[in-house]
Scaffold this motif. Structure first.
Motif, PDB file in Angstrom:
ATOM      1  N   LEU A  95       0.806  -6.896 -15.261  1.00 51.80           N
ATOM      2  CA  LEU A  95       1.210  -6.302 -14.724  1.00 51.80           C
ATOM      3  C   LEU A  95       2.290  -5.299 -15.680  1.00 51.80           C
ATOM      4  CD1 LEU A  95       1.972  -5.627 -11.539  1.00 51.80           C
ATOM      5  CD2 LEU A  95       4.208  -7.969 -12.187  1.00 51.80           C
ATOM      6  N   MET A 133      -3.638  -1.691  -5.243  1.00 49.81           N
ATOM      7  CA  MET A 133      -4.954  -0.956  -6.557  1.00 49.81           C
ATOM      8  C   MET A 133      -5.370   0.148  -6.214  1.00 49.81           C
ATOM      9  SD  MET A 133      -4.917  -1.226  -9.607  1.00 49.81           S
ATOM     10  CE  MET A 133      -4.937  -2.462 -10.066  1.00 49.81           C
ATOM     11  N   TYR A 155      -0.377  -3.090  -8.725  1.00 52.56           N
ATOM     12  CA  TYR A 155       0.184  -2.591 -10.537  1.00 52.56           C
ATOM     13  C   TYR A 155       1.458  -1.900  -9.962  1.00 52.56           C
ATOM     14  CZ  TYR A 155      -1.094   2.738  -8.693  1.00 52.56           C
ATOM     15  OH  TYR A 155      -0.556   3.933  -8.028  1.00 52.56           O
ATOM     16  N   GLN A 196      -6.460  -8.555 -13.054  1.00 54.58           N
ATOM     17  CA  GLN A 196      -5.812  -7.797 -11.622  1.00 54.58           C
ATOM     18  C   GLN A 196      -4.947  -8.879 -11.343  1.00 54.58           C
ATOM     19  OE1 GLN A 196      -8.009  -4.870  -9.211  1.00 54.58           O
ATOM     20  NE2 GLN A 196      -8.724  -4.076 -11.379  1.00 54.58           N
TER      21      GLN A 196
END
Length: 259
Positions: free
Chosen positions: A237, A120, A56, A142
């Motif tokens: 993102l 993450m 992230y 993700q």
């Protein structure tokens, strides 16, 4: 000739903000802290486990602010083209759905945007490998290191070409008017617009770089690579930290058809 209709890339579409001062994107763009990371982690990991690890943004507040600004400019570019606005609304929506991510990535390149990511928290690479399709929908979406690396590779490819503002504008035209977009009712007309944009791009290239015979093909190769950047990567993102569970396409549609 395909008209150079793009407005200044350095100015956000002020009319949108004037009419809708309380939108989610406006709130983040209005923050005073507009700085964003200056360093790009370009380390390449060959291990498959490393490629699949979830990541992230290291500084989501600042990076999402810049990304939101680029998105607004992208939508304003589309709205500013009479040839686009004259298409049936259904075709406009089809092109929006198909092309907003490639146009957004070009916008990131034009703004010379760099960003950092980090692992993450509580993300288990082993869990991702063993469970595979057994991951929850949220986990499956993700962003991964592999996806981010692909995005950065595309950005560097474009940066290495050192495109002029006119080249950016006409390249955006060739990517926006995609006759292969699903659901088009005027695909032949859209194809004609794409061909006009490509001819205009060739003319600009010949004028600015008359001795570079391979430049046009190199630019189209960069555009083709950008098409590999996934919609889910960009959404998760850069925009999920801002919009939460808001449907991204609904938000884009509202921005595009704003009166």
């Amino acid at each position: 000739m395909f008209p150079l209709e793009e407005k200044s890339t350095n100015n956000t579409c002020s009319g949108y903000w004037d009419q809708h001062p309380h939108t989610i994107l406006y709130n983040i763009l209005s923050c005073r802290n507009s700085g964003y990371p200056k360093h790009l982690n370009s380390t390449v990991h060959s291990c498959h486990c490393e490629q699949k690890r979830a990541v992230y943004l290291k500084d989501p507040h600042a990076t999402c602010q810049v990304a939101s600004s680029v998105l607004v400019k992208t939508i304003c570019f589309m709205r500013s083209l009479p040839s686009f606005s004259q298409l049936p609304s259904g075709d406009q929506l089809s092109l929006l759905r198909q092309c907003w991510v490639p146009l957004f990535v070009l916008g990131l390149a034009q703004e010379k945007m760099v960003f950092e990511v980090t692992d993450m928290p509580n993300s288990s690479i082993l869990r991702q490998i063993l469970l595979g399709s057994g991951l929850t929908e949220k986990e499956a979406k993700q962003p991964t290191f592999a996806g981010v690396h692909n995005l950065r590779t595309c950005l560097h490819h474009v940066w290495n070409l050192d495109l002029s503002p006119k080249e950016y504008a006409y390249l955006k035209g060739t990517m926006l008017f995609n006759p292969a977009a699903e659901g088009l009712s005027a695909s032949l007309f859209v194809e004609g617009l794409q061909q006009e944009a490509q001819r205009a791009l060739q003319e600009v290239i010949h004028h600015l770089n008359p001795k570079d015979n391979g430049r046009f093909s190199h630019i189209l190769q960069a555009a083709s690579a950008i098409q590999t950047v996934s919609h889910s990567l960009v959404t998760e993102l850069f925009f999920k930290p801002v919009i939460g569970n808001t449907n991204m396409l609904h938000l884009l549609t509202e921005m595009l058809f704003l009166k």
